[in-house]
Design a protein around this motif. Structure first.
Motif, PDB file in Angstrom:
ATOM      1  N   ALA A 132       0.814  -1.208   0.000  1.00  0.00           N
ATOM      2  CA  ALA A 132       0.000   0.000   0.000  1.00  0.00           C
ATOM      3  C   ALA A 132       0.849   1.260   0.000  1.00  0.00           C
ATOM      4  O   ALA A 132       0.380   2.333  -0.390  1.00  0.00           O
ATOM      5  CB  ALA A 132      -0.934   0.002   1.210  1.00  0.00           C
ATOM      6  N   PHE A 133       2.099   1.135   0.415  1.00  0.00           N
ATOM      7  CA  PHE A 133       2.970   2.305   0.523  1.00  0.00           C
ATOM      8  C   PHE A 133       3.946   2.402  -0.658  1.00  0.00           C
ATOM      9  O   PHE A 133       4.797   3.280  -0.673  1.00  0.00           O
ATOM     10  CB  PHE A 133       3.743   2.248   1.844  1.00  0.00           C
ATOM     11  N   TRP A 134       3.817   1.511  -1.639  1.00  0.00           N
ATOM     12  CA  TRP A 134       4.703   1.530  -2.796  1.00  0.00           C
ATOM     13  C   TRP A 134       4.198   2.492  -3.865  1.00  0.00           C
ATOM     14  O   TRP A 134       3.024   2.861  -3.889  1.00  0.00           O
ATOM     15  CB  TRP A 134       4.804   0.131  -3.409  1.00  0.00           C
ATOM     16  N   ILE A 135       5.103   2.853  -4.780  1.00  0.00           N
ATOM     17  CA  ILE A 135       4.714   3.682  -5.919  1.00  0.00           C
ATOM     18  C   ILE A 135       3.702   2.946  -6.787  1.00  0.00           C
ATOM     19  O   ILE A 135       2.650   3.476  -7.137  1.00  0.00           O
ATOM     20  CB  ILE A 135       5.950   4.050  -6.753  1.00  0.00           C
ATOM     21  N   ARG A 136       4.021   1.704  -7.137  1.00  0.00           N
ATOM     22  CA  ARG A 136       3.112   0.868  -7.932  1.00  0.00           C
ATOM     23  C   ARG A 136       2.969  -0.469  -7.219  1.00  0.00           C
ATOM     24  O   ARG A 136       3.969  -1.101  -6.872  1.00  0.00           O
ATOM     25  CB  ARG A 136       3.661   0.636  -9.347  1.00  0.00           C
TER      26      ARG A 136
END
Length: 474
Positions: A320-324
């Motif tokens: 959920a905290f990643w770019i993609r």
């Protein structure tokens, strides 16, 4: 279990091409198939011929003792293999500055335009682009740095190739090891990089660069919104709040009229002082704001895997905290309704441990393109029921370090922590004047619009490159 495709069987001469490697990875992961396809292109060059800098422009670094600090004056942001995928970099661990700038480690400072490749761990082979706002970051020895030579190739074009399905197959095909995966610089120096006319490469580069600038704008917008929040509610000192510089929670006493909790953490003085400060200004409790909305974790359910064309991507706490995201695809029909969220729902990571770099108690806002995804039960779904208190405004607070520390102080559990439901409902939320709330919410919304636009531009760059390769390969 993966098997070779019957339409593209493993050939005996492939074994010689791979130095007689007998593990299956390079043969069935698409690496050799991609390499053979690229060989049909009229012009390819080895990766090492278009890089420059330390060790020829492809390097990782030495193993070293890491000393982490919290004071920004004496530390630098430190990017590891997980952090390189993060969309919001404000919570990065910080390496001691004197070590980072020493002769032994100074070359590990990343430069905008570099491509980072995770080279150690279960997910070795992930790629990320160094954005314009990452120039003050250092990277770990578990991250390969690929520094393009500006005289030979444009940085955005090189990254687009490494990020494409062709680059991914080649990079992941270089991985070796069993329990702990590894990639070394010399494993990728010979990767074939396709070359096209200057116009096409320039367009792809511009799309990637614009995407990177938009992601930097997203980051700057969120930081500005949080600062505006504390300034607008009359608590500007919380913008410079330093948790670890406060007096430690040792030898304190409490007295309560009712047994809310027996855990000392829930009454820790540092967190209590923050809560009292928030309650000292005009506001409302989180429970009151979310009345008519949502303030609960999701329902537990069994995951039923599905094909992407018939399923929905499930996002867990880490991604959920990643770019993609790269989450698995599941059947929405076999899952509860609350896996899909309403616009401007805040997700608070609701299960985890107290590691400083763990996502437990960190928050993300679900809006725009991310409404298409599904979300696991391991989040508190925080949805405002008050139209005068939009979710985008609340998120400016919940992404702050102040909210992070307070949420952790509300924890209950053993190894895996969760939140005390009553203490969570009683959490005070400062409310700025209506005009300030609207301005802060708009800043957050624009930041997320920049993020969505960045994804679209990156996808367009990949589509241009993929079409060019496939057309040239015949």
């Amino acid at each position: 279990m993966k098997v070779a495709s019957l339409s593209n069987p493993v050939m005996s001469d492939w074994l010689a091409d791979q130095g007689l490697r007998l593990d299956a990875s390079p043969y069935i992961a698409g690496s050799l198939e991609a390499k053979k396809m690229l060989e049909r292109l009229p012009d390819t060059v080895p990766l090492a011929s278009v890089t420059s800098g330390h060790n020829g422009g492809i390097f990782n670094g030495p193993m070293f003792r890491r000393v982490y600090l919290t004071d920004p004056e004496h530390s630098v942001p430190f990017v590891g293999t997980k952090d390189m995928m993060a969309a919001d970099l404000t919570a990065l661990p910080r390496l001691r500055k004197s070590d980072a700038t020493s002769a032994a480690l100074s070359y590990l400072q990343v430069k905008p335009g570099m491509t980072l490749i995770s080279c150690s761990g279960f997910n070795a082979g992930r790629r990320a682009y160094v954005r314009p706002d990452m120039g003050d970051c250092w990277s770990s020895q578990d991250t390969l740095k690929v520094e393009p030579d500006p005289e030979e190739i444009k940085s955005g074009y090189l990254y687009a190739f490494l990020l494409s399905r062709f680059g991914e197959s080649l990079v992941r095909g270089s991985v070796y090891g069993s329990a702990v995966k590894h990639i070394e610089p010399h494993h990728i120096t010979g990767l074939p990089v396709p070359r096209f006319d200057e116009g096409l490469e320039g367009r792809i580069h511009q799309l990637v660069e614009y995407s990177a600038r938009l992601r930097a704008q997203y980051q700057a917008g969120l930081v500005a919104a949080t600062k505006d929040f504390f300034d607008s509610v009359g608590l500007p000192e919380l913008n410079k709040f330093r948790w670890h510089q406060q007096e430690r929670d040792l030898g304190f006493e409490i007295s309560t009229a009712e047994p809310i909790s027996l855990r000392a953490l829930n009454f820790a003085p540092r967190a209590r002082r923050l809560i009292e400060k928030l309650a000292s200004v005009q506001g409302a409790t989180l429970g009151d704001i979310c009345a008519g909305g949502s303030l609960r974790t999701g329902a537990r359910f069994k995951r039923i895997d599905a094909d992407p064309s018939h399923g929905v991507r499930l996002i867990g706490q880490r991604q959920a905290f990643w770019i993609r995201p790269e989450g698995r695809w599941i059947s929405a029909a076999q899952a509860p309704e609350d896996i899909r969220l309403q616009d401007e729902t805040i997700l608070v990571a609701a299960r985890g441990t107290f590691g400083e770099n763990e996502v437990y108690s960190r928050s993300v806002l679900v809006t725009g393109a991310w409404l298409e995804h599904a979300y696991s039960q391991d989040f508190v779904r925080l949805l405002s029921g008050d139209p005068d208190v939009p979710g985008a405004y609340l998120f400016a607070f919940f992404r702050s370090d102040v909210a992070f520390r307070i949420l952790r102080s509300l924890s209950v559990g053993g190894k895996q922590q969760e939140y005390h439901p009553r203490l969570l409902r009683e959490m005070p939320i400062p409310l700025a004047p209506p005009a300030d709330r609207a301005r802060i919410a708009q800043t957050v919304r624009y930041a997320y619009q920049c993020r969505d636009r960045a994804d679209i531009l990156e996808d367009k760059a990949l589509a241009l490159l993929t079409a060019a390769i496939e057309e040239a390969a015949g």
